[in-house]
Structure formats: structure tokens, C-alpha cells
Design a protein around this motif. Structure first.
Motif, PDB file in Angstrom:
ATOM      1  N   ALA A 217      26.873 -76.165 -31.081  1.00 16.56           N
ATOM      2  CA  ALA A 217      26.825 -77.081 -31.987  1.00 16.56           C
ATOM      3  C   ALA A 217      25.901 -77.080 -33.128  1.00 16.56           C
ATOM      4  O   ALA A 217      26.455 -77.666 -34.226  1.00 16.56           O
ATOM      5  N   ALA A 218      24.949 -76.486 -33.026  1.00 15.29           N
ATOM      6  CA  ALA A 218      24.174 -76.085 -34.449  1.00 15.29           C
ATOM      7  C   ALA A 218      25.242 -75.529 -35.363  1.00 15.29           C
ATOM      8  O   ALA A 218      24.998 -75.851 -36.809  1.00 15.29           O
ATOM      9  N   ALA A 219      25.997 -74.337 -34.968  1.00 14.16           N
ATOM     10  CA  ALA A 219      26.752 -73.685 -35.911  1.00 14.16           C
ATOM     11  C   ALA A 219      27.853 -74.899 -36.419  1.00 14.16           C
ATOM     12  O   ALA A 219      27.978 -74.759 -37.858  1.00 14.16           O
ATOM     13  N   VAL A 220      28.479 -75.329 -35.489  1.00 12.12           N
ATOM     14  CA  VAL A 220      29.570 -76.406 -36.328  1.00 12.12           C
ATOM     15  C   VAL A 220      28.639 -77.464 -37.139  1.00 12.12           C
ATOM     16  O   VAL A 220      29.295 -77.759 -38.212  1.00 12.12           O
ATOM     17  N   LEU A 221      27.433 -77.992 -36.752  1.00  8.04           N
ATOM     18  CA  LEU A 221      26.803 -78.893 -37.860  1.00  8.04           C
ATOM     19  C   LEU A 221      26.648 -78.146 -39.029  1.00  8.04           C
ATOM     20  O   LEU A 221      26.679 -78.844 -40.180  1.00  8.04           O
ATOM     21  N   LEU A 222      26.122 -77.041 -39.153  1.00 10.42           N
ATOM     22  CA  LEU A 222      25.976 -75.930 -40.379  1.00 10.42           C
ATOM     23  C   LEU A 222      27.465 -76.040 -41.214  1.00 10.42           C
ATOM     24  O   LEU A 222      27.043 -75.845 -42.540  1.00 10.42           O
ATOM     25  N   LEU A 223      28.424 -75.472 -40.400  1.00  9.82           N
ATOM     26  CA  LEU A 223      29.526 -75.536 -41.353  1.00  9.82           C
ATOM     27  C   LEU A 223      30.102 -76.854 -41.911  1.00  9.82           C
ATOM     28  O   LEU A 223      30.659 -76.708 -42.890  1.00  9.82           O
ATOM     29  N   LEU A 224      29.967 -77.994 -41.202  1.00  7.05           N
ATOM     30  CA  LEU A 224      30.291 -79.359 -41.771  1.00  7.05           C
ATOM     31  C   LEU A 224      29.443 -79.393 -43.132  1.00  7.05           C
ATOM     32  O   LEU A 224      28.125 -79.255 -43.203  1.00  7.05           O
ATOM     33  N   PRO A 225      30.131 -79.734 -44.339  1.00  4.41           N
ATOM     34  CA  PRO A 225      29.248 -80.075 -45.515  1.00  4.41           C
ATOM     35  C   PRO A 225      28.706 -81.440 -45.371  1.00  4.41           C
ATOM     36  O   PRO A 225      29.206 -82.334 -44.933  1.00  4.41           O
ATOM     37  N   GLY A 226      27.415 -81.266 -45.853  1.00  2.23           N
ATOM     38  CA  GLY A 226      26.450 -82.276 -45.779  1.00  2.23           C
ATOM     39  C   GLY A 226      25.002 -82.013 -45.629  1.00  2.23           C
ATOM     40  O   GLY A 226      24.825 -80.984 -44.913  1.00  2.23           O
ATOM     41  N   PHE A 227      24.018 -82.935 -45.894  1.00  2.00           N
ATOM     42  CA  PHE A 227      22.692 -82.401 -45.965  1.00  2.00           C
ATOM     43  C   PHE A 227      22.310 -82.904 -44.642  1.00  2.00           C
ATOM     44  O   PHE A 227      21.421 -82.291 -43.998  1.00  2.00           O
ATOM     45  N   PHE A 228      22.626 -83.970 -43.996  1.00  2.00           N
ATOM     46  CA  PHE A 228      22.153 -84.666 -42.870  1.00  2.00           C
ATOM     47  C   PHE A 228      22.441 -83.808 -41.511  1.00  2.00           C
ATOM     48  O   PHE A 228      21.959 -83.513 -40.843  1.00  2.00           O
ATOM     49  N   THR A 229      23.926 -83.294 -41.679  1.00  2.00           N
ATOM     50  CA  THR A 229      24.327 -82.405 -40.679  1.00  2.00           C
ATOM     51  C   THR A 229      23.781 -81.051 -40.656  1.00  2.00           C
ATOM     52  O   THR A 229      23.513 -80.675 -39.490  1.00  2.00           O
ATOM     53  N   ASP A 230      23.355 -80.461 -41.861  1.00  2.00           N
ATOM     54  CA  ASP A 230      22.789 -79.345 -41.837  1.00  2.00           C
ATOM     55  C   ASP A 230      21.299 -79.538 -41.386  1.00  2.00           C
ATOM     56  O   ASP A 230      20.836 -78.545 -40.557  1.00  2.00           O
TER      57      ASP A 230
END
Length: 160
Positions: free
Chosen positions: A82-95
Motif C-alpha cells: 500500500a505504501a508503494a502504491v501511495l508513493l506512486l500516486l502523484p500528490g503530497f498527501f499520498t506521499d
């Protein structure tokens, strides 16, 4: 009663939050630097995910070798993905959410919370299912459709 549109509202809220984050950071550092920051955080997150993933995989193998059921380890593995997916999504809050899941003590705390709430259940290997369940493992063949099984054909051929 839960609103059937709740997931849609949550998704739209997250998209609006990310757009706000892009606008806020873009206003502070400029558009080009915002794009560079998104790319750098994704690359750094993927490198950290790779390192954490290898370490986590080794820990899972060690606990399996000791004969333990690695329930928390498996949940932590899902949290790493899930962390990898969140980091791939563009955005600062998901990062930010992805980086939080990459911190081992916080990931362990989240995994323990998931297990404590019963969102995931652990079973020991070889139990054949949960005790007291109505699940019966096995095989079956339907004989009422007029077709013969291979064994029945061999028996019939042997009788000739």
C-alpha cells in the motif's frame, strides 16, 4: 444506514485535497519545482520500499523457518505494498501517507491494530479450515449428467 455514495465522496475529497496540495506547494516553490518534488518523492519512496521489502521478506522467511505463523508480518507486507502504491500516486498527501507506512514502528502499530480489530484472521497451516466451520474440503464429480468418468470407462473396458 451507510450512504452508498460514501466511497465516491471520499475519493473526490482526496482528489480535491491533492489538488489543493499541488496549488499550495506550486505557489510556494513554483510549478517546475513542484513536478520535480513529486518525481523525487516517488523515486525515494520506491527505493525505501525496495529496501524495506527485502528486509521484510527475510524476516518472514525466518519466522516461517521457526514454524511461526507470521500473521503480523503478512499484514505488514500488505501495508508495504500500500505504501508503494501511495508513493506512486502523484500528490503530497499520498506521499506523506506512503512514507508513514514505510516507518517500521508505525507500520507494526498499524498491523497490530488491523489484527486486533479482526479485519484479518490468522489460521495455522494444516488446520484445513477454522475449527467449528461448516467448510469441508474435498473433490466431487457429477454423475447425473450421463457422462462417465475415466475410472468408470476403464472399469467398463476391463469387463469386456
Amino acid at each position: 444506514m451507510r450512504n452508498p455514495f460514501f466511497p465516491l465522496f471520499v475519493f473526490l475529497g482526496l482528489v480535491l485535497l491533492e489538488i489543493f496540495g499541488f496549488a499550495w506547494v506550486g505557489d510556494a516553490v513554483g510549478a517546475m519545482m513542484t513536478v520535480v518534488l513529486v518525481i523525487v518523492t516517488a523515486a525515494a519512496g520506491l527505493m525505501l520500499f525496495r529496501l524495506q521489502g527485502f528486509y521484510h521478506w527475510r524476516r518472514l522467511q525466518q519466522s516461517l523457518a521457526r514454524g511461526e505463523v507470521p500473521a503480523r508480518g503478512l499484514v505488514e507486507g500488505w501495508l508495504l505494498m500500500a505504501a508503494a502504491v501511495l508513493l506512486l500516486l502523484p500528490g503530497f498527501f499520498t506521499d506523506a501517507a506512503g512514507f508513514v507506512l514505510l516507518i517500521p514502528p508505525l507500520r507494526r502499530w498499524a498491523a497490530d491494530g488491523i489484527l486486533r480489530r479482526g479485519m484479518v484472521r490468522a489460521r495455522t497451516a494444516g488446520s484445513g479450515g477454522a475449527q467449528g466451520s461448516d467448510t469441508i474440503e474435498g473433490e466431487f464429480r457429477r454423475h447425473d449428467d450421463g457422462s462417465e468418468t475415466r475410472d468408470e470407462r476403464l472399469d467398463r473396458d476391463d469387463r469386456r
